[in-house]
Design a protein around this motif. Structure first.
Motif, PDB file in Angstrom:
ATOM      1  N   ILE A 197       0.831  -1.208   0.000  1.00 55.65           N
ATOM      2  CA  ILE A 197       0.000   0.000   0.000  1.00 55.65           C
ATOM      3  C   ILE A 197       0.864   1.256   0.000  1.00 55.65           C
ATOM      4  CG2 ILE A 197      -1.713   1.312   1.327  1.00 55.65           C
ATOM      5  CD1 ILE A 197      -2.841  -1.408   2.249  1.00 55.65           C
ATOM      6  N   ASN A 198       1.959   1.238   0.780  1.00 57.39           N
ATOM      7  CA  ASN A 198       2.852   2.410   0.760  1.00 57.39           C
ATOM      8  C   ASN A 198       4.122   2.143  -0.049  1.00 57.39           C
ATOM      9  OD1 ASN A 198       4.264   0.732   2.475  1.00 57.39           O
ATOM     10  ND2 ASN A 198       4.445   2.212   4.151  1.00 57.39           N
ATOM     11  N   ARG A 199       4.089   1.071  -0.818  1.00 60.11           N
ATOM     12  CA  ARG A 199       5.153   0.736  -1.775  1.00 60.11           C
ATOM     13  C   ARG A 199       6.500   0.463  -1.127  1.00 60.11           C
ATOM     14  NH1 ARG A 199       4.921   5.152  -6.338  1.00 60.11           N
ATOM     15  NH2 ARG A 199       6.746   3.983  -7.075  1.00 60.11           N
ATOM     16  N   LEU A 200       6.483  -0.005   0.105  1.00 61.47           N
ATOM     17  CA  LEU A 200       7.701  -0.595   0.661  1.00 61.47           C
ATOM     18  C   LEU A 200       8.026  -1.870  -0.096  1.00 61.47           C
ATOM     19  CD1 LEU A 200       7.239  -0.071   4.503  1.00 61.47           C
ATOM     20  CD2 LEU A 200       8.916   1.036   3.018  1.00 61.47           C
ATOM     21  N   ILE A 201       6.984  -2.505  -0.625  1.00 59.23           N
ATOM     22  CA  ILE A 201       7.127  -3.617  -1.562  1.00 59.23           C
ATOM     23  C   ILE A 201       6.332  -3.260  -2.805  1.00 59.23           C
ATOM     24  CG2 ILE A 201       6.549  -6.040  -2.010  1.00 59.23           C
ATOM     25  CD1 ILE A 201       6.973  -6.630   0.932  1.00 59.23           C
ATOM     26  N   GLU A 202       6.956  -3.357  -3.966  1.00 59.13           N
ATOM     27  CA  GLU A 202       6.276  -3.026  -5.210  1.00 59.13           C
ATOM     28  C   GLU A 202       5.433  -4.216  -5.681  1.00 59.13           C
ATOM     29  OE1 GLU A 202       6.012  -0.274  -6.787  1.00 59.13           O
ATOM     30  OE2 GLU A 202       7.529   0.979  -5.801  1.00 59.13           O
ATOM     31  N   PRO A 203       4.177  -3.991  -6.042  1.00 59.61           N
ATOM     32  CA  PRO A 203       3.327  -5.083  -6.529  1.00 59.61           C
ATOM     33  C   PRO A 203       3.858  -5.670  -7.834  1.00 59.61           C
ATOM     34  CG  PRO A 203       2.024  -3.115  -6.001  1.00 59.61           C
ATOM     35  CD  PRO A 203       3.469  -2.704  -5.995  1.00 59.61           C
TER      36      PRO A 203
END
Length: 387
Positions: free
Chosen positions: A52-58
């Motif tokens: 959701i906060n792009r600590l991990i990219e989907p």
């Protein structure tokens, strides 16, 4: 407010094999709600949160906040508008408590006075004296106090969205309940949109407006906590919520939900008529109302038998009453306290809503009905992200 659309994350292992950690998750979280991601370790809930906060990219799919696709936003600006709380707290040991709280506001260019005022305001919300604690360092605080600082630090810049990854998991049970209560009180005041990761069903039903149950990267069920307990979608969800799910529902169901509408009388109703109504319905009492539907008390079958006059002449005061918003656990506690099998349900002005009995509680819990709404109306507030 927040929408996950077919969100997927696939990792490639060292041997080249691909593992899907999150598999096509879709859900919506309304503004001002608390959504709890629930499930066993390794089910994908934390990975989903971090996307959701792009600590991990989907790998694929979308995250939309107020209709904005976050993949098109600057990730630093995105994170400055999303509060983030982790189980390990993550306070900076070389900074004072005030400096820890105001990290993001200072990055956003707030002046010293505004930062100090915000830190003082937030400390008061978690019952920590600003004069005693703001100049201390994290090592000088207990674990529970540090966790409180971790929560309010995430709120310092007044972000509309708050992500929490097992925020109370490392705290002892006594402090955990206290901090949960403090957080819930803050949420009622601030009305943030919150997504929280948890593995604790009791925490989920206590804090969540909606609960998302994950298993092996998939979203198994997404419902109001009471619906989750009353209607688990499959055996996995049923086992996860526990064999005592009906008792857990006592905290969620309100007196107004389980109240019935028996016949009532007015103060001017003849006692003979009241007795006839009780005889026909095999009841031991009738609630007496005035012309504005306020409850005046009750008239008993014994008092009405063979008596002349009107119900107002034979009024008996209620031993106790309950409000429509009190949960069934409180209601049952009052019933046992006053050795009563029923109680009138009255609003704050004394208007009669109905009555609740031990039988009506049992009927509601066994009927399959459940609460579909949270009962609060989120405050509408626009959310802007710098692009």
């Amino acid at each position: 407010m927040i929408e996950l659309d077919q969100l997927t994350k696939t990792f490639t292992q060292k041997d080249g094999q691909k593992v899907t950690a999150v598999d096509s998750v879709s859900l919506k979280v309304e503004e001002g709600e608390i959504c709890v991601f629930l499930g066993p370790s390794g089910c994908g809930k934390t990975t989903t949160l971090k996307m959701i906060n792009r600590l991990i990219e989907p790998t694929s799919g979308r995250v939309l906040i107020n209709g904005n696709d976050t993949s098109g936003l600057n990730e630093v600006d995105l994170r400055r508008h999303i509060g983030y709380v982790i189980q390990q707290i993550g306070l900076f040991p070389n900074m004072t408590i005030e400096e820890n709280i105001t990290v993001v506001p200072r990055l956003l260019g707030w002046d010293k006075k505004r930062c100090a005022e915000r830190a003082t305001e937030l400390m008061s919300m978690v019952a920590l004296d600003p004069k005693l604690y703001l100049k201390r360092y994290p090592r000088e605080l207990s674990g529970g106090q540090q966790q409180r600082i971790g929560v309010i630090r995430a709120l310092a810049a007044d972000p509309p969205v708050l992500l929490m990854d097992e925020p109370f998991g490392a705290v002892d049970p006594i402090n955990r309940e206290t901090i949960q209560n403090e957080f819930f009180a803050m949420q009622r005041q601030l009305k943030k949109t919150v997504i929280m990761v948890s593995h604790d069903i009791d925490e989920a039903i206590k804090l969540g407006d909606r609960v998302a149950v994950f298993r092996r990267g998939k979203l198994v069920q997404y419902d109001h906590p009471d619906t989750l307990l009353a209607h688990p979608r499959d055996d996995f969800v049923g086992q996860f919520v526990g064999a005592d799910s009906t008792l857990k529902r006592l905290l969620l169901v309100k007196a107004g939900d389980a109240a019935t509408q028996p016949e009532t009388v007015r103060a001017e109703t003849p006692l003979a008529d009241a007795f006839a109504i009780m005889d026909e319905n095999d009841s031991r009492y009738l609630t007496v109302l005035d012309g504005e539907q306020r409850a005046l008390g009750l008239v008993s079958r014994r008092a009405a038998r063979g008596a002349q006059g009107v119900c107002g002449d034979k009024l008996t005061e209620f031993q106790a009453s309950v409000s429509p918003d009190e949960n069934l656990r409180i209601v049952l506690s009052k019933m046992y306290q006053f050795r009563s099998s029923w109680m009138p349900v009255l609003d704050t002005e004394g208007h009669y809503v109905g009555e609740i009995t031990q039988d009506s509680i049992a009927d509601y819990l066994s009927s399959g009905r459940s609460r579909q709404q949270t009962g609060h109306v989120p405050v509408t507030r626009a959310v802007e992200f710098n692009t």
